[in-house]
Structure formats: structure tokens, C-alpha cells
Design a protein around this motif. Structure first.
Motif, short mmCIF file in Angstrom:
data_model
loop_
_atom_site.label_atom_id
_atom_site.label_comp_id
_atom_site.label_asym_id
_atom_site.label_seq_id
_atom_site.Cartn_x
_atom_site.Cartn_y
_atom_site.Cartn_z
N PHE A 108 35.37 38.35 -4.24
CA PHE A 108 34.87 37.97 -5.57
C PHE A 108 33.52 37.26 -5.45
O PHE A 108 32.67 37.38 -6.33
N GLN A 109 33.33 36.51 -4.35
CA GLN A 109 32.10 35.75 -4.18
C GLN A 109 30.92 36.65 -3.80
O GLN A 109 29.76 36.31 -4.05
N LEU A 110 31.20 37.80 -3.16
CA LEU A 110 30.10 38.67 -2.70
C LEU A 110 29.53 39.56 -3.81
O LEU A 110 28.36 39.94 -3.78
N MET A 111 30.37 39.89 -4.79
CA MET A 111 29.93 40.87 -5.79
C MET A 111 28.66 40.47 -6.56
O MET A 111 27.84 41.34 -6.86
N PRO A 112 28.45 39.19 -6.89
CA PRO A 112 27.22 38.86 -7.62
C PRO A 112 25.94 39.15 -6.83
O PRO A 112 24.86 39.26 -7.41
N THR A 114 25.68 41.89 -4.55
CA THR A 114 25.47 43.33 -4.35
C THR A 114 24.77 43.95 -5.56
O THR A 114 23.95 44.84 -5.41
N LYS A 115 25.07 43.44 -6.76
CA LYS A 115 24.44 44.00 -7.96
C LYS A 115 22.91 43.85 -7.88
O LYS A 115 22.16 44.80 -8.06
N ASN A 116 22.46 42.63 -7.58
CA ASN A 116 21.01 42.41 -7.53
C ASN A 116 20.37 43.05 -6.31
O ASN A 116 19.21 43.48 -6.36
N LEU A 117 21.12 43.13 -5.23
CA LEU A 117 20.60 43.80 -4.03
C LEU A 117 20.32 45.27 -4.32
O LEU A 117 19.31 45.83 -3.91
N ASN A 118 21.21 45.89 -5.08
CA ASN A 118 21.01 47.30 -5.45
C ASN A 118 19.78 47.49 -6.33
O ASN A 118 19.03 48.45 -6.16
N SER A 119 19.59 46.56 -7.29
CA SER A 119 18.40 46.67 -8.15
C SER A 119 17.14 46.56 -7.31
O SER A 119 16.19 47.34 -7.48
N ALA A 120 17.13 45.60 -6.34
CA ALA A 120 15.94 45.43 -5.48
C ALA A 120 15.72 46.68 -4.65
O ALA A 120 14.59 47.13 -4.44
N ARG A 121 16.81 47.25 -4.20
CA ARG A 121 16.73 48.45 -3.36
C ARG A 121 16.10 49.60 -4.13
O ARG A 121 15.27 50.34 -3.60
N ARG A 150 21.65 36.31 -6.07
CA ARG A 150 22.91 36.49 -6.81
C ARG A 150 22.70 36.57 -8.32
O ARG A 150 21.77 35.97 -8.86
N ASP A 151 23.61 37.28 -8.97
CA ASP A 151 23.64 37.34 -10.42
C ASP A 151 24.48 36.15 -10.88
O ASP A 151 25.70 36.12 -10.69
N ARG A 152 23.82 35.15 -11.46
CA ARG A 152 24.52 33.88 -11.76
C ARG A 152 25.61 34.04 -12.81
O ARG A 152 26.63 33.35 -12.76
N GLU A 153 25.37 34.93 -13.76
CA GLU A 153 26.39 35.14 -14.80
C GLU A 153 27.68 35.70 -14.17
O GLU A 153 28.78 35.27 -14.47
N MET A 154 27.50 36.66 -13.25
CA MET A 154 28.66 37.24 -12.59
C MET A 154 29.33 36.22 -11.66
O MET A 154 30.55 36.18 -11.52
#
Ligand code: SF4
Length: 365
Positions: A108-112, A114-121, A150-154
Motif C-alpha cells: 500500500f505504501q509503494l503505490m503512490p 509508481t503512479k508518478n514514476l510512470n508519468s515521469a517515464r 509520491r502522489d500525496r493524495e494516494m
């Protein structure tokens, strides 16, 4: 034959990106239930990834897979963010030397991140992002950059889910401790990405850390960690003697009046396709809500696409849209997931909820 397929030519003909087929396999095991000969193509992919990673030939290795494994080995966490993994538990007092150990597995802690990492990618393009991925493990400044992505909202939402899990367990009278920042990542990616030799060593390190807690009963909170600890760890650890639970095995919900609301449950592959007889999440949810399943359910369930989120984001998005449309077509008011990866991938149009959040929202008071 496996090694031959990884070469760029076979009998003089080009073989384009065969390694991508093995890496992009979602490891869902859906093929096992439809193949007339019962061939487990998911395991063929896993074995092929193992051949790639053990060959010493880096040209077929996925750069993001290698990054994740190198960073995990060095920092004890796939994205080097271990120090933040216990932030969700701030202010919660846990029992010491309790019967159970709550093991979040950091998912649960890692998911925020991966979302932003994908956008940067996506912004960088594949050549530059692959180059960066190959440098991350050896450059602390890049790790610091990752930790700010990290996505702070997530993060807030997923912290709330973990806190709701604590609430549900306490309400059910379960006594448990928590390792906090000392909690190790379970090594799921190391295994799934085919680094089996490294996984043998890493799983023993995790096992020792869990044993040190003094509790033999481990409560997991996501299907990936549950399956890894329950079915895979015993294959690599001699005299494995931990009892593994999914938190809903221990939750006793009070009887709750049902309204007219209808929910659809998305069964995670790591429950429905690994052990079709295991249906605890569906049982608990059905006891508290008017629950339906999508057309493809049980051992025909469809993967959310999540496992490819970092390595093949376009493929992941396509798979998640197909599953989301299927769930939505049931006409349910809400889509319920029981996995942090499914939850992120199926969170579209604000109609998806993690099962712990849904159950906690129904509690009186
Ligand atoms: S993605 Fe799923 S169904 Fe397709 S080969 Fe891999 S395990 Fe089988």
C-alpha cells in the motif's frame, strides 16, 4: 530452446523482442484454466525470466526489472523509500510480543510512487528513462528524487486503508504487533521478475526478520504478499514454520443492515486464480453488502493489468480499461477491490473502493 528464443535470430530469421513477451506476462495464471492441455504459460514466463536473469547477458534484461531488484537489495525496498513505509501508523499504539504480527509488506505504501514514476517515464521517453533506470541503484541523488515522487493524495488514502485494517482487526479482538520501519519488503518483485537466486537469499532475510518478532502468526494485507509467504517462501526456506493469514480471515463483522446499494467485487488473481477455493474476501463482503460478480469471475477472473504498471505501462492501461468496463457494465454502484495494485489500476471515475475502506465505512458510529 528457451535460450535459443532469446537470441535475436533463429534459423537466420529475426525474433523481435521475445524477452518482452516473458516480461509482459501478467503472471495472472488465467491461461491455466483455458488451455486444453493444462499448460501453465505463466510459469513458462517465470522460468524464461529466470533464464534471462541468470544468463549474464543483459541485453534481454528489462532495465526497470533490474532497477527494482538492485534498489531492493541495496535499500531493502524496491524504490528506496523504506524510511517512509511506517508513516501511516503514526499515533497508533501496537501490542508488544502479541499472538499475531501485522505485516503490511509495503505494498500500500509503494503505490503512490509508481503512479508518478510512470508519468515521469512517459515524459522522458523510453531511451532516457531506461538509461536513468540503469543508473538509479548507484546514485543516491536519484533515489532521493524517487522518494519525492509520491502522489500525496494516494498516500493519504492508502494510509487510511491500512488504518482501517487495524480498526477492523481490533474490533474483532485480534492482538497484534507491528515492526514499523524495521518491516522488510517481502521480495515479491524479485521473485516475479525471475531473479530466483537472489530471491533465495532475500526470502531468508525476510523470514529471519519476521521470526525475530516472536510471533508465529503473520497477518498480511494484500494477496501478493499472502501468496508469496504462504506458497512460495516454504519452497525456499527450510523448516518454514510461520502461519500466514489474510487479515479478513480474522475479521468478524457485526451484522449491518443492507441498503439498496449494489457493489461488484473484483477478485484478485492471486486469490481467485491461485486457489479458487479461497473466497474469504467475497464471503465477508457478501455478508455486509448486496454483492455481484462480473461476467468473468472465479477462475475466469480477468487481471487488472497492475503487474505491468512499471515495466509495460501501455499494456497495463489497456488491460485495466477492459476489466474496468466489464465491472462497470454490471450496473453496480461501487467497484470493490482487495489488493492495492488492483485498486490503483481500477480507480477510474471515482467509483472504486478498497474492501477495508468499504467495510469500515459501514461500521456503526
Ligand atoms: S498474462 Fe496471464 S493469461 Fe497471459 S500468459 Fe501470462 S499468466 Fe497466462
Amino acid at each position: 530452446m528457451g535460450r535459443k528464443l532469446l537470441e535475436e535470430t533463429m534459423d537466420g530469421n529475426p525474433v523481435p523482442h521475445i524477452s518482452d513477451s516473458f516480461y509482459s506476462c501478467l503472471d495472472c495464471h488465467a491461461c491455466l484454466y483455458v488451455c486444453p492441455a493444462g499448460v501453465n504459460a505463466g510459469n513458462v514466463s517465470l522460468l524464461s525470466r529466470e533464464i534471462i536473469t541468470s544468463s549474464g547477458d543483459r541485453k534481454n534484461e528489462n532495465p526497470y526489472a533490474r532497477m527494482i531488484v538492485e534498489v531492493t537489495e541495496k535499500y531493502g525496498n524496491p524504490l528506496g523509500v523504506r524510511s517512509r513505509s511506517a508513516g501511516w501508523a503514526e499515533g497508533i499504539h501496537f501490542d508488544e510480543k502479541a499472538e499475531y504480527l501485522l505485516y503490511t509488506g509495503n505494498m500500500f505504501q509503494l503505490m503512490p510512487y509508481t503512479k508518478n514514476l510512470n508519468s515521469a517515464r512517459k515524459r522522458m521517453g523510453s531511451s532516457l528513462s531506461n538509461f536513468m533506470a540503469s543508473r538509479v541503484a548507484n546514485h543516491p541523488s536519484l533515489i532521493r528524487l524517487l522518494s519525492r515522487m509520491r502522489d500525496r493524495e494516494m498516500e493519504l488514502k492508502n494510509s487510511g486503508t491500512l488504518r482501517n485494517i487495524v480498526k477492523l482487526l481490533r474490533l474483532s479482538g485480534v492482538s497484534f504487533s507491528y515492526l514499523g520501519e524495521k518491516e522488510p519488503y517481502p521480495g515479491t518483485f524479485i521473485y516475479d521478475l525471475g531473479y530466483i537466486e537472489k530471491f533465495k537469499k532475500y526470502s531468508n532475510y525476510v523470514y529471519s526478520a519476521l521470526k525475530e518478532s516472536g510471533s508465529r502468526k503473520i497477518i498480511t494485507v494484500d494477496p501478493h504478499t499472502y501468496e508469496l509467504l504462504k506458497n512460495i517462501f516454504p519452497l525456499y526456506i527450510s523448516n518454514f514454520d510461520l502461519e500466514i493469514y489474510y487479515y479478513l480471515d480474522l475479521v468478524r463483522m457485526p451484522s449491518i443492515p443492507r441498503g439498496n446499494e449494489k457493489v461488484v467485487f473484483h477478485e484478485p488473481c492471486h486469490f481467485a486464480l491461485r486457489d479458487p477455493k479461497y473466497s474469504k474476501p467475497l464471503q465477508v463482503l457478501s455478508g455486509s453488502a448486496n454483492t455481484v460478480l462480473a461476467k468473468r469471475s472465479g477462475n475466469r477472473t480477468r487481471c487488472c493489468g497492475g503487474p505491468d504498471e512499471l515495466t509495460f505501462p501501455e499494456l497495463s492501461e489497456k488491460a485495466s480499461q477492459i476489466r474496468y468496463d466489464e465491472l462497470k457494465s454490471t450496473g453496480a454502484d461501487c467497484i470493490i477491490t482487495a489488493c492495492p495494485i488492483c485498486n490503483v489500476n481500477l480507480s477510474k471515475e471515482n467509483r472504486t473502493m478498497e474492501i477495508a475502506d468499504y467495510l469500515a465505512s459501514k461500521l456503526p458510529g
